[in-house]
Design an enzyme around this catalytic site. Structure first.
Site, PDB file in Angstrom:
ATOM      1  N   ASN A  11       1.141  -1.113   0.120  1.00 58.53           N
ATOM      2  CA  ASN A  11      -0.013  -0.023  -0.024  1.00 58.53           C
ATOM      3  C   ASN A  11       0.976   1.194  -0.112  1.00 58.53           C
ATOM      4  OD1 ASN A  11      -2.551   1.169   2.514  1.00 58.53           O
ATOM      5  ND2 ASN A  11      -2.538   1.591   0.177  1.00 58.53           N
ATOM      6  N   ASN A  63      -6.117  10.459  -0.533  1.00 59.02           N
ATOM      7  CA  ASN A  63      -6.488   9.251  -1.363  1.00 59.02           C
ATOM      8  C   ASN A  63      -5.890   9.634  -2.863  1.00 59.02           C
ATOM      9  OD1 ASN A  63      -7.460   7.334   0.573  1.00 59.02           O
ATOM     10  ND2 ASN A  63      -9.236   8.603   0.478  1.00 59.02           N
ATOM     11  N   GLY A  73      -4.047   3.770   8.362  1.00 62.22           N
ATOM     12  CA  GLY A  73      -2.916   2.551   9.278  1.00 62.22           C
ATOM     13  C   GLY A  73      -1.561   2.325   8.394  1.00 62.22           C
ATOM     14  N   ASN A  74      -1.561   2.044   7.014  1.00 65.67           N
ATOM     15  CA  ASN A  74      -0.222   1.494   6.585  1.00 65.67           C
ATOM     16  C   ASN A  74       0.572   2.841   6.617  1.00 65.67           C
ATOM     17  OD1 ASN A  74      -0.625  -1.200   6.214  1.00 65.67           O
ATOM     18  ND2 ASN A  74      -1.821  -0.588   4.443  1.00 65.67           N
ATOM     19  N   ASN A 162     -11.581   6.348  10.280  1.00 69.69           N
ATOM     20  CA  ASN A 162     -12.119   6.223   8.772  1.00 69.69           C
ATOM     21  C   ASN A 162     -13.200   5.166   8.713  1.00 69.69           C
ATOM     22  OD1 ASN A 162     -10.294   4.274   8.993  1.00 69.69           O
ATOM     23  ND2 ASN A 162      -9.375   4.882   7.127  1.00 69.69           N
ATOM     24  N   GLU A 213     -10.490   0.302  -0.988  1.00 67.54           N
ATOM     25  CA  GLU A 213     -10.262   1.534  -0.541  1.00 67.54           C
ATOM     26  C   GLU A 213     -11.191   2.498  -1.169  1.00 67.54           C
ATOM     27  OE1 GLU A 213      -6.701   3.177   0.673  1.00 67.54           O
ATOM     28  OE2 GLU A 213      -5.944   1.159   1.106  1.00 67.54           O
ATOM     29  N   ARG A 214     -11.742   3.309  -0.337  1.00 66.46           N
ATOM     30  CA  ARG A 214     -12.326   4.421  -0.666  1.00 66.46           C
ATOM     31  C   ARG A 214     -11.437   5.564  -1.374  1.00 66.46           C
ATOM     32  NH1 ARG A 214     -14.305   8.562   4.296  1.00 66.46           N
ATOM     33  NH2 ARG A 214     -12.135   8.309   5.027  1.00 66.46           N
ATOM     34  N   CYS A 222      -4.452  -2.821   3.937  1.00 70.52           N
ATOM     35  CA  CYS A 222      -5.140  -1.684   4.464  1.00 70.52           C
ATOM     36  C   CYS A 222      -5.053  -1.792   5.976  1.00 70.52           C
ATOM     37  CB  CYS A 222      -6.467  -1.801   3.951  1.00 70.52           C
ATOM     38  SG  CYS A 222      -7.740  -0.599   4.690  1.00 70.52           S
ATOM     39  N   GLY A 223      -4.320  -0.869   6.619  1.00 73.15           N
ATOM     40  CA  GLY A 223      -4.227  -0.875   7.993  1.00 73.15           C
ATOM     41  C   GLY A 223      -5.341  -0.926   8.866  1.00 73.15           C
ATOM     42  N   THR A 224      -6.177   0.350   8.718  1.00 74.85           N
ATOM     43  CA  THR A 224      -7.322   0.500   9.332  1.00 74.85           C
ATOM     44  C   THR A 224      -8.421  -0.600   9.226  1.00 74.85           C
ATOM     45  OG1 THR A 224      -8.001   2.121   7.725  1.00 74.85           O
ATOM     46  CG2 THR A 224      -7.139   3.135   9.684  1.00 74.85           C
TER      47      THR A 224
END
Ligand code: ZDR
Length: 283
Positions: A11, A63, A73-74, A162, A213-214, A222-224
């Protein structure tokens, strides 16, 4: 203007150590979108700004489509390693201010060498109106029906700062990430749009995950979303509180601890350094 390129499990982010005013605020989204373009720019899933303000390390994440996310998160693992290696901080554990509030990464060393970053990702947000998901007021949104593409699916919603929409599936390789992902991202239930996670439970301590991902599309990690998936898995009785998450780009460890905080541990890698051309900056 110098930049560095980073990734957390594939990511990938362009990291700029700049105060937001380096381009006018209203031009930042367009700047991020142009920079993230893999053909006309540097290329990346997002743009991360790192800067000090009032004695605190700050990060902002945009983004690839130019929209700003509250948290990533990443990217926060990359920012933490950047701050540590560039000497912006003097401890192994420190605070970073994000759009979702303060988060606390800790650099994990193996002897003298960097090994990983463990991040206190804070408490998950479960109230419908806070995530936000329309129509649930202050109630949790667990295993609810959602009509998309003429079919009804069960979803669970969790915010890690998020929004995330979680779908548990039988086989991740067959998950309709690219078709359902964009429809759910912009579904009327999600006023701020949403990230979408497809989760296959292998055992109560291990899941496979793919993410839409949005503002980006399908990414390698995706961390979160990983944290949200573990919270959703615990809430629906599928998972233990300590889980290994396998993503297309690699592996993260997540624990939803007894203090209600979620801890995420994983890598952060610097890939190259570069300099933006004036012509690109001033366009
Ligand atoms: C998923 C993500 N890359 C992470 O690692 O947490 C976050 C990026 C922001 C996301 N696309 C959003 O919330 O809009």
């Amino acid at each position: 203007m110098h930049f560095t390129k980073w990734h957390g499990l594939g990511n990938d982010f362009i990291l700029l150590e700049q105060k937001p005013g380096f381009v006018p605020e209203e031009r930042l989204p367009d700047f991020a979108r142009r920079l993230c373009d893999r053909n006309f720019g540097v290329g990346g899933d997002g743009l991360v700004l790192v800067f000090q303000e009032h004695g605190l390390l700050n990060m902002r994440i945009f983004n690839a489509d130019g929209s700003e996310a509250e948290m990533c998160g990443n990217a926060i693992r990359c920012v933490a390693r950047y701050a540590y290696e560039r000497g912006l901080v003097s401890n192994l554990s420190f605070e970073i201010k994000t759009g979702a509030g303060i988060r606390v990464p800790e650099i994990i060393l193996d002897g003298e060498k960097f090994a990983a970053v463990k991040v206190d990702m804070g408490k998950p947000i479960l109230s419908g109106e806070a995530i936000p998901v329309n129509g649930y007021g202050g109630k949790k949104v667990i295993e609810q029906d959602i009509l998309v593409d003429g079919r009804i699916f069960k979803f669970t919603a969790v915010s890690m700062g998020n929004p995330h929409c979680l779908l548990f599936v039988n086989d991740i390789s067959e998950a309709p990430v690219k078709t359902l992902g964009p429809l759910l991202e912009r579904h009327e239930l999600f006023p701020k749009r949403t990230n979408v996670e497809f989760i296959e439970v292998k055992t109560p301590a291990e899941i496979n995950l793919r993410v839409w991902e949005r503002g980006v599309g399908e990414t390698l990690a995706c961390g979160t979303g990983t944290c949200a998936a573990v919270v959703g898995g615990v809430l629906t009785g599928r998972l233990d509180r300590m889980v290994q998450v396998n993503l297309p780009g690699g592996r993260l460890l997540v624990e939803w601890a007894g203090n209600n905080h979620v801890y995420m541990t994983g890598p952060a890698e610097e890939v190259f350094k570069g300099r933006l051309c004036e012509s690109f900056l001033n366009k």
